[in-house]
Design a protein around this motif. Structure first.
Motif, PDB file in Angstrom:
ATOM      1  N   GLY A 263      11.088 -11.214   2.018  1.00  0.00           N
ATOM      2  CA  GLY A 263      12.538 -11.325   2.088  1.00  0.00           C
ATOM      3  C   GLY A 263      13.051 -10.681   3.357  1.00  0.00           C
ATOM      4  O   GLY A 263      12.565  -9.629   3.788  1.00  0.00           O
ATOM      5  N   ASN A 264      14.056 -11.309   3.984  1.00  0.00           N
ATOM      6  CA  ASN A 264      14.619 -10.806   5.230  1.00  0.00           C
ATOM      7  C   ASN A 264      15.758  -9.840   4.931  1.00  0.00           C
ATOM      8  O   ASN A 264      16.767 -10.210   4.320  1.00  0.00           O
ATOM      9  N   ASN A 265      15.618  -8.597   5.365  1.00  0.00           N
ATOM     10  CA  ASN A 265      16.673  -7.594   5.185  1.00  0.00           C
ATOM     11  C   ASN A 265      17.525  -7.400   6.438  1.00  0.00           C
ATOM     12  O   ASN A 265      18.434  -6.566   6.430  1.00  0.00           O
ATOM     13  N   GLN A 266      17.242  -8.141   7.480  1.00  0.00           N
ATOM     14  CA  GLN A 266      17.954  -7.956   8.736  1.00  0.00           C
ATOM     15  C   GLN A 266      19.146  -8.916   8.828  1.00  0.00           C
ATOM     16  O   GLN A 266      19.155  -9.980   8.220  1.00  0.00           O
ATOM     17  N   LYS A 267      20.114  -8.520   9.615  1.00  0.00           N
ATOM     18  CA  LYS A 267      21.294  -9.353   9.812  1.00  0.00           C
ATOM     19  C   LYS A 267      20.910 -10.590  10.624  1.00  0.00           C
ATOM     20  O   LYS A 267      20.196 -10.489  11.617  1.00  0.00           O
ATOM     21  N   GLY A 268      21.401 -11.736  10.186  1.00  0.00           N
ATOM     22  CA  GLY A 268      21.196 -12.948  10.971  1.00  0.00           C
ATOM     23  C   GLY A 268      19.803 -13.515  10.839  1.00  0.00           C
ATOM     24  O   GLY A 268      19.056 -13.242   9.893  1.00  0.00           O
ATOM     25  N   THR A 269      19.431 -14.333  11.811  1.00  0.00           N
ATOM     26  CA  THR A 269      18.146 -15.024  11.792  1.00  0.00           C
ATOM     27  C   THR A 269      17.012 -14.087  12.185  1.00  0.00           C
ATOM     28  O   THR A 269      17.221 -13.072  12.854  1.00  0.00           O
ATOM     29  N   SER A 270      15.805 -14.460  11.762  1.00  0.00           N
ATOM     30  CA  SER A 270      14.640 -13.643  12.099  1.00  0.00           C
ATOM     31  C   SER A 270      13.391 -14.500  11.977  1.00  0.00           C
ATOM     32  O   SER A 270      13.302 -15.385  11.121  1.00  0.00           O
ATOM     33  N   ASP A 271      12.426 -14.246  12.843  1.00  0.00           N
ATOM     34  CA  ASP A 271      11.124 -14.909  12.801  1.00  0.00           C
ATOM     35  C   ASP A 271      10.040 -13.860  12.588  1.00  0.00           C
ATOM     36  O   ASP A 271      10.113 -12.750  13.132  1.00  0.00           O
ATOM     37  N   ALA A 272       9.047 -14.219  11.802  1.00  0.00           N
ATOM     38  CA  ALA A 272       7.966 -13.284  11.508  1.00  0.00           C
ATOM     39  C   ALA A 272       6.701 -14.064  11.198  1.00  0.00           C
ATOM     40  O   ALA A 272       6.710 -15.295  11.079  1.00  0.00           O
ATOM     41  N   THR A 273       5.618 -13.329  11.068  1.00  0.00           N
ATOM     42  CA  THR A 273       4.335 -13.885  10.660  1.00  0.00           C
ATOM     43  C   THR A 273       3.839 -13.077   9.466  1.00  0.00           C
ATOM     44  O   THR A 273       3.913 -11.839   9.476  1.00  0.00           O
ATOM     45  N   VAL A 274       3.346 -13.768   8.442  1.00  0.00           N
ATOM     46  CA  VAL A 274       2.842 -13.078   7.267  1.00  0.00           C
ATOM     47  C   VAL A 274       1.338 -13.283   7.170  1.00  0.00           C
ATOM     48  O   VAL A 274       0.825 -14.377   7.427  1.00  0.00           O
ATOM     49  N   THR A 275       0.647 -12.208   6.827  1.00  0.00           N
ATOM     50  CA  THR A 275      -0.807 -12.261   6.637  1.00  0.00           C
ATOM     51  C   THR A 275      -1.158 -11.550   5.342  1.00  0.00           C
ATOM     52  O   THR A 275      -0.375 -10.771   4.800  1.00  0.00           O
ATOM     53  N   LEU A 276      -2.342 -11.835   4.868  1.00  0.00           N
ATOM     54  CA  LEU A 276      -2.902 -11.117   3.724  1.00  0.00           C
ATOM     55  C   LEU A 276      -4.195 -10.481   4.206  1.00  0.00           C
ATOM     56  O   LEU A 276      -5.184 -11.169   4.460  1.00  0.00           O
ATOM     57  N   SER A 277      -4.168  -9.179   4.376  1.00  0.00           N
ATOM     58  CA  SER A 277      -5.352  -8.484   4.877  1.00  0.00           C
ATOM     59  C   SER A 277      -6.316  -8.216   3.730  1.00  0.00           C
ATOM     60  O   SER A 277      -5.918  -7.971   2.597  1.00  0.00           O
ATOM     61  N   ALA A 278      -7.608  -8.276   4.043  1.00  0.00           N
ATOM     62  CA  ALA A 278      -8.651  -8.081   3.047  1.00  0.00           C
ATOM     63  C   ALA A 278      -9.834  -7.410   3.705  1.00  0.00           C
ATOM     64  O   ALA A 278      -9.952  -7.376   4.943  1.00  0.00           O
ATOM     65  N   PRO A 279     -10.766  -6.857   2.920  1.00  0.00           N
ATOM     66  CA  PRO A 279     -11.963  -6.238   3.508  1.00  0.00           C
ATOM     67  C   PRO A 279     -12.812  -7.267   4.256  1.00  0.00           C
ATOM     68  O   PRO A 279     -12.682  -8.481   4.050  1.00  0.00           O
ATOM     69  N   ALA A 280     -13.663  -6.791   5.109  1.00  0.00           N
ATOM     70  CA  ALA A 280     -14.533  -7.660   5.892  1.00  0.00           C
ATOM     71  C   ALA A 280     -15.394  -8.516   4.973  1.00  0.00           C
ATOM     72  O   ALA A 280     -15.909  -8.045   3.949  1.00  0.00           O
ATOM     73  N   GLY A 281     -15.519  -9.768   5.333  1.00  0.00           N
ATOM     74  CA  GLY A 281     -16.345 -10.691   4.569  1.00  0.00           C
ATOM     75  C   GLY A 281     -15.585 -11.538   3.576  1.00  0.00           C
ATOM     76  O   GLY A 281     -16.100 -12.554   3.095  1.00  0.00           O
ATOM     77  N   TRP A 282     -14.358 -11.135   3.260  1.00  0.00           N
ATOM     78  CA  TRP A 282     -13.561 -11.922   2.323  1.00  0.00           C
ATOM     79  C   TRP A 282     -12.985 -13.128   3.051  1.00  0.00           C
ATOM     80  O   TRP A 282     -12.620 -13.061   4.224  1.00  0.00           O
ATOM     81  N   GLN A 283     -12.871 -14.243   2.344  1.00  0.00           N
ATOM     82  CA  GLN A 283     -12.298 -15.457   2.905  1.00  0.00           C
ATOM     83  C   GLN A 283     -10.823 -15.561   2.490  1.00  0.00           C
ATOM     84  O   GLN A 283     -10.496 -15.472   1.300  1.00  0.00           O
ATOM     85  N   ILE A 284      -9.955 -15.740   3.481  1.00  0.00           N
ATOM     86  CA  ILE A 284      -8.512 -15.858   3.257  1.00  0.00           C
ATOM     87  C   ILE A 284      -8.037 -17.132   3.935  1.00  0.00           C
ATOM     88  O   ILE A 284      -8.253 -17.320   5.142  1.00  0.00           O
ATOM     89  N   GLU A 285      -7.394 -17.998   3.195  1.00  0.00           N
ATOM     90  CA  GLU A 285      -6.837 -19.223   3.757  1.00  0.00           C
ATOM     91  C   GLU A 285      -5.397 -19.396   3.278  1.00  0.00           C
ATOM     92  O   GLU A 285      -5.141 -19.303   2.073  1.00  0.00           O
ATOM     93  N   PRO A 286      -4.460 -19.593   4.223  1.00  0.00           N
ATOM     94  CA  PRO A 286      -4.633 -19.589   5.679  1.00  0.00           C
ATOM     95  C   PRO A 286      -4.779 -18.171   6.213  1.00  0.00           C
ATOM     96  O   PRO A 286      -4.491 -17.203   5.491  1.00  0.00           O
ATOM     97  N   ALA A 287      -5.181 -18.053   7.465  1.00  0.00           N
ATOM     98  CA  ALA A 287      -5.312 -16.728   8.073  1.00  0.00           C
ATOM     99  C   ALA A 287      -3.948 -16.074   8.251  1.00  0.00           C
ATOM    100  O   ALA A 287      -3.824 -14.850   8.154  1.00  0.00           O
ATOM    101  N   SER A 288      -2.921 -16.872   8.517  1.00  0.00           N
ATOM    102  CA  SER A 288      -1.555 -16.363   8.667  1.00  0.00           C
ATOM    103  C   SER A 288      -0.605 -17.535   8.486  1.00  0.00           C
ATOM    104  O   SER A 288      -1.016 -18.699   8.452  1.00  0.00           O
ATOM    105  N   ALA A 289       0.675 -17.224   8.359  1.00  0.00           N
ATOM    106  CA  ALA A 289       1.685 -18.278   8.220  1.00  0.00           C
ATOM    107  C   ALA A 289       2.954 -17.826   8.928  1.00  0.00           C
ATOM    108  O   ALA A 289       3.376 -16.659   8.784  1.00  0.00           O
ATOM    109  N   PRO A 290       3.596 -18.721   9.708  1.00  0.00           N
ATOM    110  CA  PRO A 290       4.857 -18.366  10.371  1.00  0.00           C
ATOM    111  C   PRO A 290       6.016 -18.427   9.386  1.00  0.00           C
ATOM    112  O   PRO A 290       6.030 -19.230   8.448  1.00  0.00           O
TER     113      PRO A 290
END
Length: 626
Positions: A316-343
């Motif tokens: 959720g965006n708590n900032q005034k006005g528009t905002s762009d960000a990237t979201v990731t889900l970090s995990a320990p080494a060896g874990w498979q995460i799809e997608p790696a990130s999302a805009p």
């Protein structure tokens, strides 16, 4: 209100260690009683104390005989006398005596100032134009001073604390009835301002809390850093009054409401579910299992461990006005995460976006617990916190910060594949999500389905905690559950209270009780070790009863027909709940199926990630595959 019993440990009074009827019996709490700290009752202390006491008496008398403004003159005189005494405490007094007297006089000085503001009918306010703020945000603050009496008073200045930026200018003026003194300022929330959350945190090793050492102990919440101090003159006396900067808004039920400024991270990041379970059986995918997998003839074929799990990250965006960000889900080494990130793109404040990540642990992972963390990044700044809002019409809004994390448990647990489980929700619990984590498909049973739907498509039906209390449709259509069990289904009833005893809702006569085992470490005795509940597909051993939280269970089945079979027995290790308890896990065969009562607190253990609770639930559900 609960009664409390206190024991007298020590006393400076000559009471013979006999507790008084009231806490303050024998203790002089009057102003003149402060002379007890001097030892010699010097007139330099006694006379000013008498002057202060006389001012209080005069103010009370004036208030009783006239309007509040009549008390202003004696209150101003009392405030003057308190300050004079604090400034001129005799030097002959010991340091301890000076400390004890001045400590109490400081409280009186504060009380006199507050009373003067009330008696003068002065209203002071400091309001921000936003109640949910992020560090670095600009905020418009308006301060107001008004009076509704003819008493002589004046606003000298206003000091704003907790902000970065210029203070209000020309914030002064005589206070006249019907005319406000108003000042405005554009300020900034400092970049490193502490985020709003309780100053106490639950301990993991006990049902207690750790407290931040910089907060005065006993306060319900950390004092707001955003404070306006109004410097007034009332009847010639300086009066300083603090007001927290608040946000004013409307509520459809409560009308006007106010809250202190809540400081939040730039992005509100939340992860769901709270726990993700990955059974550790190293088997081929379910699609490759033989057709007879999971049948009672082939009990060793169970659901695959390493299916992908969906982890949802909501930002959720708590900032005034528009905002762009990237979201990731970090995990320990060896874990498979799809997608790696999302805009992410937000067009406004309060907008939210949810991204679903597919997660799988590395092949050959051993049972252990891991942490998956949601992170929103924008302009080099990361947010990995979310918050829960606590607010009702009768209380102020508060925030509780939560880490944007989910617990990922690779767990030694197996379950029959392809299970379809119906769930009758009661007062609300997280058991359906836990069942889904095991790999079963869960369908919440609504009143229409319970009354006339096809229940034969379900392998198990689980009744949620206290469902007989909250679901009149369950009470009305309970015979459908009994018929389902007679036809070969498995009905699993979690703990119920007295409403269960108003009719025969089980297949045979039985009543619930208030029996419970409150020690989560209390020993469990398995009474029927060869029952499939303890053997198939998971072996329930001593380790399955370890690491339980808060309790073993509650509202056990008590008086019951002999066709019910107790499967376990337990006993609290302390005398206040003495004696062995049965009724915590009870099975009854009915027709071709089974009816099981579970007083064990699986509804509490499953959300807590207790391995043994998952194994036990998997066994209960697996018995329903016909």
């Amino acid at each position: 209100m609960q009664n409390r019993t206190y024991k007298l440990l020590d006393s400076k009074l000559e009471t013979g260690h006999v507790a008084p009827a009231q806490f303050f019996d024998g203790i002089d709490t009057s102003l003149l009683g402060l002379v007890r700290f001097t030892g010699s009752r010097p007139p330099e202390v006694l006379t000013p104390l008498q002057t202060i006491a006389d001012a209080v008496s005069a103010a009370r008398k004036a208030l009783a005989m006239s309007r509040p403004s009549a008390a202003v003159t004696p209150l101003a005189a009392g405030l003057h006398a308190v300050r004079a005494l604090r400034a001129n405490l005799p030097s002959v007094l010991s340091a301890d005596a000076r400390y004890e007297i001045d400590l109490r006089l400081a409280h009186k000085e504060r009380q006199f100032q507050d009373a003067l503001v009330i008696a003068s009918a002065i209203r002071l306010d400091a309001l921000g134009d936003d109640g949910i703020v992020v560090p670095g945000q600009q905020l418009n603050v308006s301060v107001y001073a008004a009076v509704n009496s003819t008493e002589e008073s004046r606003l000298e200045s206003v000091t704003l604390a907790g902000f970065a930026g210029a203070p209000p200018t020309a914030c002064a003026g005589a206070l006249v009835a019907g005319k406000n003194v108003t000042c405005k300022a554009n300020l900034m929330i400092p970049p490193h301002t502490r985020l709003s959350t309780p100053y106490w945190t639950p301990r993991s090793d006990a049902a207690r809390y750790d407290f931040d050492p910089d907060v005065p102990f006993g306060l319900p919440f950390r004092p707001s850093p955003f404070v306006a101090t109004f410097h007034l003159t009332i009847r010639g006396e300086r009066v300083d009054v603090e007001r927290s900067v608040q946000f004013r808004y409307s509520n459809v039920i409560a009308g006007e409401k106010r809250s202190e400024l809540q400081v939040v991270p730039p992005f509100n990041v939340r992860v769901d579910p709270d726990i993700a379970v990955f059974p550790a059986a190293d088997l081929p995918p379910e699609a490759e299992l033989p057709a007879e997998a999971g049948s009672h003839e082939h009990p060793t074929h169970v659901a695959s461990a390493f299916r992908w799990k969906d982890i949802r990250v909501t930002v959720g965006n708590n900032q005034k006005g528009t905002s762009d960000a990237t979201v990731t889900l970090s995990a320990p080494a060896g874990w498979q995460i799809e997608p790696a990130s999302a805009p992410l793109h937000f067009g406004r404040e309060d907008e939210e976006t949810t991204v679903t990540f597919k997660v799988r642990p590395p092949a050959g992972a051993h049972p252990a617990e891991f942490v998956l963390k949601g992170v929103a990044t924008a302009g080099g700044t990361q947010s990995d916190l979310g918050y829960e809002v606590v607010e009702y019409p009768h209380i102020h809004r508060r925030h509780v910060l939560e880490k944007a994390e989910t617990r990922a448990k690779v767990m030694d647990v197996k379950i029959t594949p392809g299970l379809h489980v119906g769930y009758i929700m009661g007062v609300g619990d997280r058991v359906p999500e836990a069942i889904e984590q095991l790999g079963a498909a869960v369908r919440l049973i609504d009143p229409d389905t319970l009354a006339s739907g096809d229940l034969s498509q379900l392998d198990d039906i689980v009744v949620g905690v206290r469902a007989y209390e909250r679901r009149p449709d369950l009470r009305a259509n309970n015979q459908r559950l009994l018929q389902y069990a007679e036809n070969g289904g498995t009905v699993i009833v979690q703990y119920q209270r007295n409403e269960f005893n108003e009719a025969q809702y089980g297949p045979y006569p039985a009543k619930t009780t208030s029996d419970r085992v409150t020690d989560e470490k209390a020993p469990i005795e398995v009474l029927v070790p060869d029952n499939p509940v303890f053997t198939t597909p998971n072996r329930i051993g001593a380790e399955s009863w370890q690491s339980w939280v808060q309790e073993r269970g509650t509202y056990f089945l008590g008086q019951k027909d002999p066709r019910y079979v107790d499967l376990v027995r337990s006993q609290d290790p302390f005398p206040y709940n003495a004696g062995p308890k049965t009724g915590a896990l009870v099975e009854a065969r009915t027709g071709k199926g089974r009816w099981i009562y579970v007083g064990l607190g699986l509804w509490r253990q499953l959300p807590a990630g207790v391995d043994g609770a998952y194994r036990l639930m998997a066994n209960l559900l697996s018995s329903g595959k016909r």
